[in-house]
Design an enzyme around this catalytic site. Structure first.
Site, mmCIF file in Angstrom:
data_model
loop_
_atom_site.group_PDB
_atom_site.id
_atom_site.type_symbol
_atom_site.label_atom_id
_atom_site.label_comp_id
_atom_site.label_asym_id
_atom_site.label_seq_id
_atom_site.Cartn_x
_atom_site.Cartn_y
_atom_site.Cartn_z
ATOM 1 N N GLU A 65 2.929 -0.231 -1.060
ATOM 2 C CA GLU A 65 2.205 0.232 0.127
ATOM 3 C C GLU A 65 1.401 -0.874 0.796
ATOM 4 O OE1 GLU A 65 -0.295 3.533 -0.992
ATOM 5 O OE2 GLU A 65 -0.901 2.607 -2.858
ATOM 6 N N ARG B 56 -0.384 9.569 -10.370
ATOM 7 C CA ARG B 56 -0.861 8.296 -9.842
ATOM 8 C C ARG B 56 -2.308 8.100 -10.280
ATOM 9 N NH1 ARG B 56 -1.271 7.309 -3.479
ATOM 10 N NH2 ARG B 56 -3.015 8.732 -3.704
ATOM 11 N N ARG C 256 -5.232 4.235 9.607
ATOM 12 C CA ARG C 256 -4.514 5.523 9.648
ATOM 13 C C ARG C 256 -5.441 6.702 9.942
ATOM 14 N NH1 ARG C 256 -2.969 6.161 3.211
ATOM 15 N NH2 ARG C 256 -2.744 8.378 3.624
ATOM 16 N N ARG D 151 -1.794 13.168 -6.674
ATOM 17 C CA ARG D 151 -2.917 12.324 -6.229
ATOM 18 C C ARG D 151 -4.132 12.655 -7.096
ATOM 19 N NH1 ARG D 151 -0.422 13.159 -0.821
ATOM 20 N NH2 ARG D 151 -0.302 11.136 0.215
ATOM 21 N N HIS E 219 -6.201 11.244 5.153
ATOM 22 C CA HIS E 219 -6.078 12.101 3.974
ATOM 23 C C HIS E 219 -6.479 13.541 4.268
ATOM 24 C CE1 HIS E 219 -5.577 8.215 1.975
ATOM 25 N NE2 HIS E 219 -4.757 8.930 1.229
ATOM 26 N N CYS F 52 7.122 8.415 -1.009
ATOM 27 C CA CYS F 52 6.190 9.534 -1.207
ATOM 28 C C CYS F 52 5.175 9.613 -0.072
ATOM 29 C CB CYS F 52 5.489 9.440 -2.558
ATOM 30 S SG CYS F 52 4.449 7.983 -2.710
ATOM 31 N N ASN G 251 2.516 5.711 4.192
ATOM 32 C CA ASN G 251 1.281 5.921 4.971
ATOM 33 C C ASN G 251 0.471 4.632 5.033
ATOM 34 O OD1 ASN G 251 2.152 8.539 4.876
ATOM 35 N ND2 ASN G 251 0.786 9.127 3.222
ATOM 36 N N ASP G 252 0.297 4.033 3.860
ATOM 37 C CA ASP G 252 -0.470 2.787 3.832
ATOM 38 C C ASP G 252 0.383 1.603 4.259
ATOM 39 O OD1 ASP G 252 -3.151 3.361 3.143
ATOM 40 O OD2 ASP G 252 -2.436 4.014 1.186
HETATM 41 C C1 PEP Z 1 0.935 6.440 0.998
HETATM 42 O O1 PEP Z 1 0.115 5.549 1.244
HETATM 43 O O2 PEP Z 1 1.985 6.599 1.636
HETATM 44 C C2 PEP Z 1 0.674 7.403 -0.089
HETATM 45 C C3 PEP Z 1 1.581 8.269 -0.454
HETATM 46 O O3 PEP Z 1 -0.552 7.387 -0.660
HETATM 47 P P1 PEP Z 1 -1.853 8.008 0.053
HETATM 48 O O4 PEP Z 1 -1.396 8.758 1.264
HETATM 49 O O5 PEP Z 1 -2.531 8.888 -0.940
HETATM 50 O O6 PEP Z 1 -2.639 6.794 0.383
HETATM 51 MG MG MG Z 2 -1.454 5.127 -0.147
#
Ligand code: PEP
Ligand code: MG
Length: 593
Positions: free
Chosen positions: A457, A358, A491, A321, A214, A528, A480-481
């Site tokens: 995710e 979200r 990550r 976010r 993040h 996203c 991402n997740d």
């Molecule tokens: C993701 O997990 O791809 C996402 C957009 O949420 P975050 O990166 O805030 O976990």
């Molecule tokens: Mg996420």
């Protein structure tokens, strides 16, 4: 001497500037810039803190002078003498004053910065006794910081300059204007990054972190060159070193020679030129060569980011976010009114375009406070995070839901729920939304309709699409997740960053089947996660049928350029070949479209 350090490229472009080291000591302090007219008050805070410690130590001296050698050995008194002496140390005092008055650092930042500098001097000493005095220095700085806790800083995070006045050596190098600064830290929490967002550093480097941590995501949203996972960088670099950050290659060059400086200066200008060329596409609709309309949305962290989303030509916010409203507040979570005002600002800022809010996703590498490390949970990424956290605290969740529903009376709002996996979580979430509506009805407070979406995710969610599509109006793929949980790769951990692979066949299967199922059922779907803003993946996602991408505003034009050059009728069969391949990355280069 010039040397280079390699890390992970997270945000494009070249930055050249002087290093600002954020101390990585165990003293986790706030870092922010103060207003120029608060310099005296900030120096006074340090003086008050230091005087309190001197008084405390002198009191201790007096009390032990009445004790016998058994209760208070002679060494104790000698140690207190050393500490009292260090408290009067001219290098410490003048250094701290310098950081506050020249750089406008807050007092705590100035103290830990100066501590780091003097500590290095101690490290270099030959005499073992003197080397050990470093620990004493750390102790007295810690005492001062503790004493200062009771004396609040006059300001918090004024919009700061990211430059400093030239010093003697800059003038020798011909710098007569303000010198850009680049931030070097062992680690920065997403909340720290958010504070720095207002200060527009020219670039960032951290020792730890993965590409989609993040912290990296916030750096990317600032659209300035950044490298994470640079391992020991913060130990190798010194305050004020000249640094080049090559955010495209993930390389840091320390103390560059004039030739290297000139070369990167050229590369920097080329990048600026390329970016300004892209602005020509600002008003061009995102339509492929075969006429497919593509929706380009923005990811934002704060309501004020809505303006950069609009400026970049986003057709809405695909991911707000909201957790960033909750961070760095020492546990004082925003109440309903504060949240409502923030969401309303974002909604109104988007001038009628949809805003996807979200619900809070704290936990894992997004702690509420950077000083609170999650040691309580063995594996925070698999722990009480996102919707799990919300469902564990219904009062907090209902407060947020009411605030979002109220903001929906002022424009189009989509409500997005993170990290769902279980049917029971879906049921509870829907029940809470109903309950929040009923509470507002009872209080006679206006609210608006929302479209309801779920993040995909967790692999379990991607494998339960029918369940999700039964209950939700749209899905948003959080790659991402999804990558993290599919491949069991943290990550945020740079040591396994090489295994974090968006093109792993399993990841692609999950992304492809989610898109396909939504298209089949006529439900909206977007991506996203960071994959959406990666131009090297735009064609593949188009070929898999994706028509809605949500990313940092700074990436929108580059992705749009890819879209304008794409023909989905050709990309679709090609994407199926990539999907069927054991090595999709190789297939993509071998049969590039
Ligand atoms: C993701 O997990 O791809 C996402 C957009 O949420 P975050 O990166 O805030 O976990
Ligand atoms: Mg996420």
């Amino acid at each position: 001497m010039t040397f280079s350090i390699h890390g992970l490229a997270v945000s494009r472009g070249v930055a050249i500037g002087r290093a600002v080291l954020v101390a990585s000591s165990r003293m986790d302090v706030a870092h922010y810039f103060i207003a120029a007219n608060d310099v005296e008050a900030e120096i006074e805070r340090v003086r008050v803190g230091r005087d309190a410690v001197i008084e405390e130590l002198q009191r201790l001296q007096t009390s032990i002078s009445h004790m016998g050698p058994k209760e208070a050995p002679h060494e104790l008194s000698a140690l207190l003498d050393v500490h009292l002496m260090l408290l009067q140390d001219a290098e410490l005092i003048s250094g701290v004053k310098g950081w506050i008055s020249d750089r406008l650092y807050n007092a705590e930042w100035a103290l830990t910065t100066q501590l780091e500098i003097i500590a290095r001097h101690f490290d270099e000493m030959e005499d073992a006794y003197l080397r050990e005095r470093k620990a004493d220095l750390e102790q007295i700085v810690e005492r001062i910081l503790r004493a200062m806790k009771g004396v609040a800083s006059p300001v918090v995070a004024s919009p700061a300059r990211a430059t400093r006045k030239p010093m003697q050596q800059d003038l020798l190098l011909g710098d007569t204007v303000d010198v850009p600064l680049v931030l070097v830290a062992h680690d920065l929490s997403p909340a720290d990054m958010l504070q720095f967002k207002q200060s527009v550093f020219a670039g960032f480097i951290t020792d730890v972190g993965g590409k989609t941590s993040h912290t990296a995501i916030v750096a990317r949203s600032m659209d300035i060159p950044a490298v994470v996972g640079a391992r020991t960088c913060s130990q190798l670099v010194r305050q004020d070193d000249w640094i080049i950050i090559d955010g495209d290659a993930g390389v840091i060059i320390v103390d560059p020679s004039p030739i290297i400086l000139a070369e990167y200066g050229f590369k920097q200008r080329q990048g600026d030129l390329e970016r300004s060329r892209l602005t020509r596409l600002l008003h061009t609709p995102a339509v492929t060569m075969d006429g497919e309309k593509i929706q380009l949305l923005a990811n934002i962290e704060m309501p004020e980011d809505a303006s950069s989303a609009l400026q970049a030509g986003a057709l809405g916010v695909g991911l707000f976010r909201s957790e960033f409203l909750f961070m760095g507040r020492q546990g004082n979570l925003p109440d309903e009114e504060e949240q409502f005002q923030a969401y309303k600002r974002a909604v109104e800022g988007m001038q009628g375009l949809p805003v996807t809010i979200r619900t809070v996703d704290v936990g894992a590498d997004k702690p509420l406070d950077s000083s609170v490390h999650d040691d309580a949970h063995l594996n925070p990424a698999l722990g009480l995070r996102a919707i799990r956290w919300s469902l564990a605290d219904p009062a907090m969740f209902l407060t947020q839901l009411r605030a979002i529903l109220r903001a929906a009376a002022f424009g189009q709002v989509h409500l997005l729920i993170p990290m769902l996996a279980h049917a029971s979580e879906i049921r509870q979430t829907l029940a809470h939304i109903e309950r929040a509506r009923a509470m507002l009805d009872k209080r006679g407070i206006a609210y608006g309709p929302v479209k309801l979406g779920a993040m995909i995710e967790i692999p379990a969610a991607a494998l339960s699409l029918k369940l999700f599509l039964k209950h939700f109006d749209f899905l948003s793929i959080g790659t991402n997740d999804l990558i993290q949980y599919t491949l069991a790769i943290d990550r945020a951990d740079e040591s396994v960053a090489h295994l974090y692979d968006p093109l792993h066949p399993a990841v692609l299967q999950l992304v492809a089947s989610t898109i396909e199922e939504c298209v089949k059922q006529g439900k909206d779907v977007s991506v996203c996660g960071e994959m959406a803003g990666d131009v090297t993946l735009t064609r593949l996602l188009l070929g898999l049928g994706l028509r809605s991408f949500s990313m940092h505003p700074a990436q929108i034009l580059a992705v749009k350029q890819e879209i304008l050059r794409a023909d989905t009728t050709r990309l679709a069969p090609w994407a199926q070949r990539v999907l069927a391949s054991e090595t999709p990355a190789l297939e993509m280069t071998a049969s590039a479209q």
